[in-house]
Design an enzyme around this catalytic site. Structure first.
Site, PDB file in Angstrom:
ATOM      1  N   LEU A  33       0.809  -1.229   0.000  1.00  0.00           N
ATOM      2  CA  LEU A  33       0.000   0.000   0.000  1.00  0.00           C
ATOM      3  C   LEU A  33       0.841   1.279   0.000  1.00  0.00           C
ATOM      4  CD1 LEU A  33      -3.090  -0.927   2.242  1.00  0.00           C
ATOM      5  CD2 LEU A  33      -2.832  -1.100  -0.237  1.00  0.00           C
ATOM      6  N   ALA A  73       4.547  -5.518  -8.326  1.00  0.00           N
ATOM      7  CA  ALA A  73       5.040  -4.623  -7.275  1.00  0.00           C
ATOM      8  C   ALA A  73       6.407  -4.034  -7.625  1.00  0.00           C
ATOM      9  CB  ALA A  73       5.132  -5.394  -5.955  1.00  0.00           C
ATOM     10  N   THR A 116       8.796  -3.439 -18.942  1.00  0.00           N
ATOM     11  CA  THR A 116       8.519  -2.130 -19.543  1.00  0.00           C
ATOM     12  C   THR A 116       9.371  -1.885 -20.783  1.00  0.00           C
ATOM     13  OG1 THR A 116       8.877   0.234 -19.171  1.00  0.00           O
ATOM     14  CG2 THR A 116      10.165  -1.231 -17.833  1.00  0.00           C
ATOM     15  N   TYR A 140      15.346   3.176 -13.537  1.00  0.00           N
ATOM     16  CA  TYR A 140      14.112   2.383 -13.544  1.00  0.00           C
ATOM     17  C   TYR A 140      14.187   1.294 -14.623  1.00  0.00           C
ATOM     18  CZ  TYR A 140       9.336   1.142 -14.797  1.00  0.00           C
ATOM     19  OH  TYR A 140       8.203   0.442 -15.122  1.00  0.00           O
ATOM     20  N   ASN A 169       2.944   2.577 -23.071  1.00  0.00           N
ATOM     21  CA  ASN A 169       2.354   3.468 -22.059  1.00  0.00           C
ATOM     22  C   ASN A 169       0.954   3.037 -21.632  1.00  0.00           C
ATOM     23  OD1 ASN A 169       4.642   5.069 -23.011  1.00  0.00           O
ATOM     24  ND2 ASN A 169       3.751   6.618 -21.681  1.00  0.00           N
ATOM     25  N   PHE A 207       7.142  18.307 -21.292  1.00  0.00           N
ATOM     26  CA  PHE A 207       8.562  18.105 -20.995  1.00  0.00           C
ATOM     27  C   PHE A 207       9.388  18.088 -22.282  1.00  0.00           C
ATOM     28  CE2 PHE A 207       6.924  15.581 -17.109  1.00  0.00           C
ATOM     29  CZ  PHE A 207       6.850  16.748 -16.345  1.00  0.00           C
TER      30      PHE A 207
HETATM   31  N1  UDP Z   1       4.772  14.228 -20.128  1.00  0.00           N
HETATM   32  C1  UDP Z   1       4.739  15.606 -20.196  1.00  0.00           C
HETATM   33  N2  UDP Z   1       4.213  16.281 -19.121  1.00  0.00           N
HETATM   34  C2  UDP Z   1       3.736  15.667 -18.012  1.00  0.00           C
HETATM   35  C3  UDP Z   1       3.770  14.249 -17.969  1.00  0.00           C
HETATM   36  C4  UDP Z   1       4.310  13.566 -19.037  1.00  0.00           C
HETATM   37  O1  UDP Z   1       5.162  16.217 -21.170  1.00  0.00           O
HETATM   38  O2  UDP Z   1       3.284  16.333 -17.072  1.00  0.00           O
HETATM   39  C5  UDP Z   1       5.315  13.468 -21.268  1.00  0.00           C
HETATM   40  C6  UDP Z   1       6.525  12.616 -20.926  1.00  0.00           C
HETATM   41  O3  UDP Z   1       7.726  13.335 -21.099  1.00  0.00           O
HETATM   42  C7  UDP Z   1       6.393  11.462 -21.928  1.00  0.00           C
HETATM   43  C8  UDP Z   1       4.882  11.362 -22.151  1.00  0.00           C
HETATM   44  O4  UDP Z   1       4.323  12.580 -21.698  1.00  0.00           O
HETATM   45  O5  UDP Z   1       6.985  11.806 -23.146  1.00  0.00           O
HETATM   46  C9  UDP Z   1       4.263  10.220 -21.377  1.00  0.00           C
HETATM   47  O6  UDP Z   1       4.726  10.305 -20.049  1.00  0.00           O
HETATM   48  P1  UDP Z   1       4.069   9.520 -18.855  1.00  0.00           P
HETATM   49  O7  UDP Z   1       4.693  10.057 -17.603  1.00  0.00           O
HETATM   50  O8  UDP Z   1       2.586   9.592 -18.981  1.00  0.00           O
HETATM   51  O9  UDP Z   1       4.460   8.018 -19.091  1.00  0.00           O
HETATM   52  P2  UDP Z   1       5.922   7.335 -19.151  1.00  0.00           P
HETATM   53  O10 UDP Z   1       6.400   7.569 -20.562  1.00  0.00           O
HETATM   54  O11 UDP Z   1       6.781   7.960 -18.129  1.00  0.00           O
HETATM   55  O12 UDP Z   1       5.638   5.907 -18.865  1.00  0.00           O
END
Ligand code: UDP
Length: 329
Positions: A33, A73, A116, A140, A169, A207
């Site tokens: 949790l 997990a 992943t 990760y 994703n 990002f």
């Molecule tokens: N992303 C973004 N802004 C955010 C969250 C994610 O631009 O607030 C982008 C991130 O850089 C990636 C895509 O969205 O290219 C998917 O990211 P997410 O964190 O959803 O999944 P991940 O790829 O980390 O599994």
């Protein structure tokens, strides 16, 4: 069949518990949790515990007479793993080793592992199939790759059978709205965009918009969580139907189609009918520019087919869940 689901109170874990239950199995959700939710355990017994607690895992396997394990997990924030690699190696690699030791002791040797696409690192060929070189660029991703290798060794010498499922994703929510995504902190693009839409304030930070992609933002392959959940059932059947011990096989689970961050936000605006404000921020460490999966192997060997994974269905189910769940919090 009774199946131990580590991380069964988490996002993909709880959807998989529902799918297992729908197939007549009993999922035993095992979760500490830290990130999971008690409300997400609805389809079988719950045991609160850490996978690092070998004795507790062993006791739980025996108590329920589990015949297989589906292992979710783990800590899974790419950005956080760059800041805290020690925590990620301890929890993900150390925790999995503890789980495998308990499984070995209990002679429960069938495992489906939640891996992943982050184990691949930057793409060399698109879409990425199982033969794509694995050079992860985040701690990760490296923890998950080490676990894959550990499992390979356990299948070679200790009679384990393992199916590795590498998600692209994961997104969306249970189509009947029984469960959905709820992370704290929430870092994923779709739930963040939907939160902004619902609250009408704040902005999504994109990002980086200087990647070598059509609109400069990262391209990802979004796959519906229910489709992922169903892949675990298919993988379990595949292992159990394979009479010879020592099976090790890997499957990429994606949709074969990528969408940029800007495209996702724009679709979310259409579906919600709201304006979602955006600002451009720096790149997030550990993010490759493009990740798109080739799932033909899973289709051919597991008979897996996606049913919910077009982007509109993903966002629609996530939106429905968001609206329902925000009133329950
Ligand atoms: N992303 C973004 N802004 C955010 C969250 C994610 O631009 O607030 C982008 C991130 O850089 C990636 C895509 O969205 O290219 C998917 O990211 P997410 O964190 O959803 O999944 P991940 O790829 O980390 O599994």
């Amino acid at each position: 069949m009774n199946i131990l689901v580590t991380g069964g109170a988490g996002y993909i874990g709880s959807h998989t518990c529902k799918a297992l239950h729908d197939q007549g199995h009993t999922p035993v959700a095992y979760d500490n949790l830290t990130y999971g939710h008690p409300w997400a355990v609805k389809w079988g017994p719950f045991e609160r515990g850490d996978v690092a607690d070998t004795a507790k895992v062993l006791e739980t396997l025996k108590k329920y007479g589990c015949e297989a394990v589906v292992h979710f997990a783990a800590f899974s924030y790419v950005g956080e793993s760059v800041q805290k690699p020690d925590v990620y190696y301890k929890n993900n690699v150390g925790g999995t080793l503890s789980l495998l030791l308990a499984m070995n002791e209990a002679a429960v040797k069938n495992i489906v592992f939640s891996s992943t696409c982050a184990t691949f690192g930057g793409p060399i060929t698109i879409p990425m199939n199982e033969k794509h070189p694995q050079n992860p660029i985040s701690p990760y991703g490296r923890t998950k790759l080490i676990i894959e290798q550990m499992l390979k060794d356990f299948t070679t010498s200790l009679g384990f059978s393992a199916a590795i499922l590498r998600y692209f994703n994961a997104a969306g929510a249970d189509p009947s709205c029984d469960i959905g995504e709820d992370h704290d902190p929430e870092t994923h693009l779709i739930p963040i965009a939907l939160k902004m839409a619902a609250e009408g304030k704040g902005a999504v930070t994109i990002f980086g918009d200087d990647y070598d992609t059509p609109d400069g933002t990262c391209v990802r392959d979004y796959i519906h969580v229910t489709d992922l959940a169903n892949a675990h059932i298919a993988a379990l059947d595949y292992i159990r139907n394979h009479k010879v011990r020592g099976l090790y096989d890997d499957f990429n689970l994606g949709n074969g189609k990528g969408f940029s961050v800007k495209e996702v936000i724009s679709r979310a605006e259409k579906i919600t009918g709201k304006v979602i404000r955006q600002t451009i921020g720096p790149r997030r460490p550990g993010d490759p520019p493009v990740l798109v999966g080739d799932s033909r192997k899973a289709e051919e060997k597991l008979g897996w087919k996606t049913a919910y994974s077009n982007l509109d269905t993903i966002i629609e189910t996530a939106w429905k869940w968001h609206l329902k769940h925000q009133n329950q919090r």
